[in-house]
Scaffold this motif. Structure first.
Motif, PDB file in Angstrom:
ATOM      1  N   SER A  28      69.099 -22.694 -12.053  1.00  0.00           N
ATOM      2  CA  SER A  28      69.862 -23.016 -13.252  1.00  0.00           C
ATOM      3  C   SER A  28      70.027 -24.522 -13.365  1.00  0.00           C
ATOM      4  O   SER A  28      70.404 -25.190 -12.419  1.00  0.00           O
ATOM      5  CB  SER A  28      71.230 -22.339 -13.199  1.00  0.00           C
ATOM      6  N   THR A  30      71.941 -25.948 -15.839  1.00  0.00           N
ATOM      7  CA  THR A  30      73.143 -26.256 -16.611  1.00  0.00           C
ATOM      8  C   THR A  30      74.099 -27.108 -15.784  1.00  0.00           C
ATOM      9  O   THR A  30      74.509 -26.707 -14.717  1.00  0.00           O
ATOM     10  CB  THR A  30      73.854 -24.965 -17.054  1.00  0.00           C
ATOM     11  N   ILE A  31      74.411 -28.294 -16.291  1.00  0.00           N
ATOM     12  CA  ILE A  31      75.372 -29.146 -15.597  1.00  0.00           C
ATOM     13  C   ILE A  31      76.581 -29.441 -16.466  1.00  0.00           C
ATOM     14  O   ILE A  31      77.546 -30.019 -16.007  1.00  0.00           O
ATOM     15  CB  ILE A  31      74.731 -30.466 -15.116  1.00  0.00           C
ATOM     16  N   LYS A  49      81.285 -32.128 -16.835  1.00  0.00           N
ATOM     17  CA  LYS A  49      80.389 -31.590 -15.816  1.00  0.00           C
ATOM     18  C   LYS A  49      81.003 -30.339 -15.206  1.00  0.00           C
ATOM     19  O   LYS A  49      82.223 -30.252 -15.049  1.00  0.00           O
ATOM     20  CB  LYS A  49      80.113 -32.629 -14.729  1.00  0.00           C
ATOM     21  N   VAL A  50      80.148 -29.381 -14.856  1.00  0.00           N
ATOM     22  CA  VAL A  50      80.639 -28.139 -14.267  1.00  0.00           C
ATOM     23  C   VAL A  50      81.048 -28.361 -12.819  1.00  0.00           C
ATOM     24  O   VAL A  50      80.556 -29.257 -12.149  1.00  0.00           O
ATOM     25  CB  VAL A  50      79.599 -26.993 -14.348  1.00  0.00           C
ATOM     26  N   LYS A  53      77.593 -25.152 -10.591  1.00  0.00           N
ATOM     27  CA  LYS A  53      76.639 -24.573 -11.534  1.00  0.00           C
ATOM     28  C   LYS A  53      76.052 -23.244 -11.066  1.00  0.00           C
ATOM     29  O   LYS A  53      75.308 -22.610 -11.795  1.00  0.00           O
ATOM     30  CB  LYS A  53      75.521 -25.568 -11.841  1.00  0.00           C
ATOM     31  N   VAL A  67      79.259 -21.108 -17.062  1.00  0.00           N
ATOM     32  CA  VAL A  67      79.771 -22.028 -16.043  1.00  0.00           C
ATOM     33  C   VAL A  67      80.757 -22.970 -16.710  1.00  0.00           C
ATOM     34  O   VAL A  67      80.603 -23.321 -17.880  1.00  0.00           O
ATOM     35  CB  VAL A  67      78.638 -22.813 -15.336  1.00  0.00           C
TER      36      VAL A  67
END
Length: 95
Positions: A28, A30-31, A49-50, A53, A67
């Motif tokens: 993944s 996604t950040i 920012k997560v 992630k 997330v």
């Protein structure tokens, strides 16, 4: 206007799924937090920012895993996300 509001949402029994954590695919990318804030008639995506992630969470079993940043993780666990659509209500009439 946002499709989910007091007038269109039907009340559902509490089916909280906010503390359930699913390990997501390690590929993944996604950040950014995937939370969406519902402010009046506007929907605004979070750009923080997560925290992790690889940990997916959701407000109810009807929603896809997402997330979140630290702020939205806290708000999710405080039941401030709509179990019907997943949006967070920041101001005014909401969920």
């Amino acid at each position: 206007m946002h499709a989910c509001s007091f007038k269109t949402c039907t009340l559902q029994p509490c089916i909280c799924d906010c503390n359930k954590v699913i390990k997501l695919d390690s590929e993944s990318s996604t950040i950014e937090c995937q939370a969406v804030e519902s402010v009046g008639v506007s929907r605004i995506a979070c750009k923080n920012k997560v925290s992790n992630k690889l940990e997916g969470r959701r407000a109810s079993p009807k929603l896809a895993y997402s997330v979140y940043c630290d702020l939205h993780l806290q708000r999710l666990q405080a039941h401030q996300a709509c179990a019907h659509c997943g949006d967070f209500c920041a101001h005014g009439q909401g969920h």
